[in-house]
Scaffold this motif. Sequence first.
Motif, PDB file in Angstrom:
ATOM      1  N   UNK A  44       0.725  -1.082  -0.035  1.00 52.78           N
ATOM      2  CA  UNK A  44       0.031   0.128  -0.064  1.00 52.78           C
ATOM      3  C   UNK A  44       0.704   1.301  -0.083  1.00 52.78           C
ATOM      4  N   UNK A  45       1.965   1.103   0.668  1.00 48.99           N
ATOM      5  CA  UNK A  45       2.985   2.270   0.810  1.00 48.99           C
ATOM      6  C   UNK A  45       3.381   2.520  -0.688  1.00 48.99           C
ATOM      7  N   UNK A  46       3.763   1.263  -1.392  1.00 53.28           N
ATOM      8  CA  UNK A  46       4.218   1.478  -2.684  1.00 53.28           C
ATOM      9  C   UNK A  46       3.180   2.316  -3.656  1.00 53.28           C
ATOM     10  N   UNK A  47       2.109   1.828  -3.254  1.00 56.68           N
ATOM     11  CA  UNK A  47       0.919   2.350  -4.128  1.00 56.68           C
ATOM     12  C   UNK A  47       0.748   3.931  -4.028  1.00 56.68           C
ATOM     13  N   UNK A  93       9.480  -6.255  -6.548  1.00 55.41           N
ATOM     14  CA  UNK A  93       9.127  -5.417  -7.838  1.00 55.41           C
ATOM     15  C   UNK A  93       8.534  -4.017  -7.550  1.00 55.41           C
ATOM     16  N   UNK A  94       7.896  -3.735  -6.702  1.00 50.36           N
ATOM     17  CA  UNK A  94       7.269  -2.383  -6.483  1.00 50.36           C
ATOM     18  C   UNK A  94       8.160  -1.554  -6.061  1.00 50.36           C
ATOM     19  N   UNK A 105      11.157   5.305 -10.616  1.00 51.58           N
ATOM     20  CA  UNK A 105      10.519   6.568 -10.725  1.00 51.58           C
ATOM     21  C   UNK A 105      10.878   7.691 -10.053  1.00 51.58           C
ATOM     22  N   UNK A 106      11.948   7.466  -8.988  1.00 55.11           N
ATOM     23  CA  UNK A 106      12.569   8.716  -8.285  1.00 55.11           C
ATOM     24  C   UNK A 106      12.207   8.776  -6.891  1.00 55.11           C
ATOM     25  N   UNK A 107      11.450   7.704  -6.337  1.00 54.04           N
ATOM     26  CA  UNK A 107      10.998   7.792  -4.822  1.00 54.04           C
ATOM     27  C   UNK A 107      12.252   7.568  -4.081  1.00 54.04           C
ATOM     28  N   UNK A 108      12.432   8.345  -2.971  1.00 52.68           N
ATOM     29  CA  UNK A 108      13.629   8.322  -2.039  1.00 52.68           C
ATOM     30  C   UNK A 108      13.176   7.568  -0.824  1.00 52.68           C
TER      31      UNK A 108
END
Length: 479
Positions: free
Chosen positions: A300-303, A332-333, A340-343
């Motif tokens: 859910x955090x990845x979403x 994979x997520x 996509x650039x998430x830190x």
Amino acid sequence: MSEKMLKFVEINREMPSKRNSDLRIEDFKEIYKHFVYDKAKEQSSRCSQCGVPFCQIHCPLQNNIPDWLKLVAEDRLQEANELAHSTNNMPEICGSICPQDRLCEGNCVIEKSGHGTVTIGSVEKYIADTAWEKGWIKPIKVLEEINQSVGIVGAGPAGLSCAEELRKSGYKVTIYDRYDRPGGLLIYGIPNFKLEKFTVERRTKLLKESGIKFIQNFEVGKDASLEKLRKKHDAILIATGVYKSREIELPGSDLKNIFPAIEFLTASNRKGLGDKVENFDNGKLNADNKNIIVIGGGDTGMDCVRTAVRQNAKSVKCLYRRDKENMPGSMREVHNAEEEGVEFIWLSNPKKFIGTSYVSSVLVEKMKLGKPDSSGRKKPEPIQNSEFEMKADLVIKALGFDPENLPKLFNSPDLSISKLGTIKIDLKTMETNLDGIFAAGDIVRGASLVVWAIRDGREAAALIQKYLEQKINKKERAA
Ligand SMILES: Cc1cc2nc3c(=O)[nH]c(=O)nc-3n(C[C@H](O)[C@H](O)[C@H](O)COP(=O)(O)OP(=O)(O)OC[C@H]3O[C@@H](n4cnc5c(N)ncnc54)[C@H](O)[C@@H]3O)c2cc1C
Ligand code: SF4
């Protein structure tokens, strides 16, 4: 916006003519490329028909994967489709969103031998998408309706699959759901860039055309008690999922702009479906041009982080108290989010939310991993004097879900639940402690997966049918 995020926007959105600030949420329906015939055939031909179908064993539906791969390789798509649908009510949906790396594909023998898995999920989606396109998927035609009815509470994958199987056997089925649209988390939880919503809508339309009755905006407990519903039907299935967001009690928790994940995702999904969403339009639940902090390292955090990227956030950071190796979500997520650039701020825990009326930053404490706890995972422990502050305009709490208090909500104090609040069932019959009331999906398992909900729904249908047949037999014997 970070360089990586900008690059993602340019490459994946395939709309280079639009500036980032012109992009709207409707623009991010799908980043995955559609699988084409040649690719499906090539992948299917790679299956070695190894004779030990670990893929099938590790698919919760025990899908006959080797056989449908063989049929695709031989251009026998219609047969492949029939086979795929014989074990799965939503093959295209599972093909899109199952964590295949943990299920079928992760256990493919070719993958194990180091040659890369057959992309089973994509082929499954391809088969069913083709079947929809060609008109091979048709509503159920009931030749002789049985004069017994089943009420299903919850139109998520568990409820929908159970309904479809019971209807195939000829029963009258009514689904009650408290939301305005059927689909459960398929429609309002899972983001539309992972699962295009028309695929859910066409499934529910098909069920309506099959004679299944849908009653939306109907909350069991409020609009009717469970007991009242039970009297109306010959059997009931409870498939209500788990919706109570886990909370984090910290100083500053009551500041504005701190939201549970499900609120953020629902707003985004509603917007994608064309609804007017006040809290999105007024900016409250919109990540556009904001510094976003997501707390929690599960799926859910990845979403949430990936939705925030698509909403044109200024920066997106994910706080997780363990390290990458110990993240609960699908790797994979995590890779997708990183790309996509998430830190990711590993080994970190929020200690305080700072701000006057609205949150403006989060005080974060560094963690280290100690000895394994009772679950076998290393326990995170705080590092003294390691606090630092991180700027935040919007904080999203993605700490998981618990069941709501169903006995209270349903006005049914006798309904038996476990310590965790999930419904207790007899594992052999799937019946609760109340006669004729069955339960399936997340409300029994706790937060799980769509494919498990489908399996539970299918099993519940078979067991409800057995119960209803016995009921008729008893009546006949008594007559
Ligand atoms: C953000 C998010 C992302 C996810 N991503 C994935 C993924 O990528 N892949 C995957 O396999 N799984 C994923 N999951 C998990 C998956 O969505 C669930 O396991 C699955 O939907 C459970 O199905 P269900 O039918 O048991 O419940 P749900 O899908 O939750 O459906 C329950 C339904 O019951 C209704 N309901 C509840 N209470 C009442 C009431 N009192 N009266 C009437 N109706 C009621 C609700 O409105 C809802 O429609 C995700 C979950 C979340 C939260
Ligand atoms: S249902 Fe899920 S686990 Fe089973 S074959 Fe399809 S993608 Fe794999």
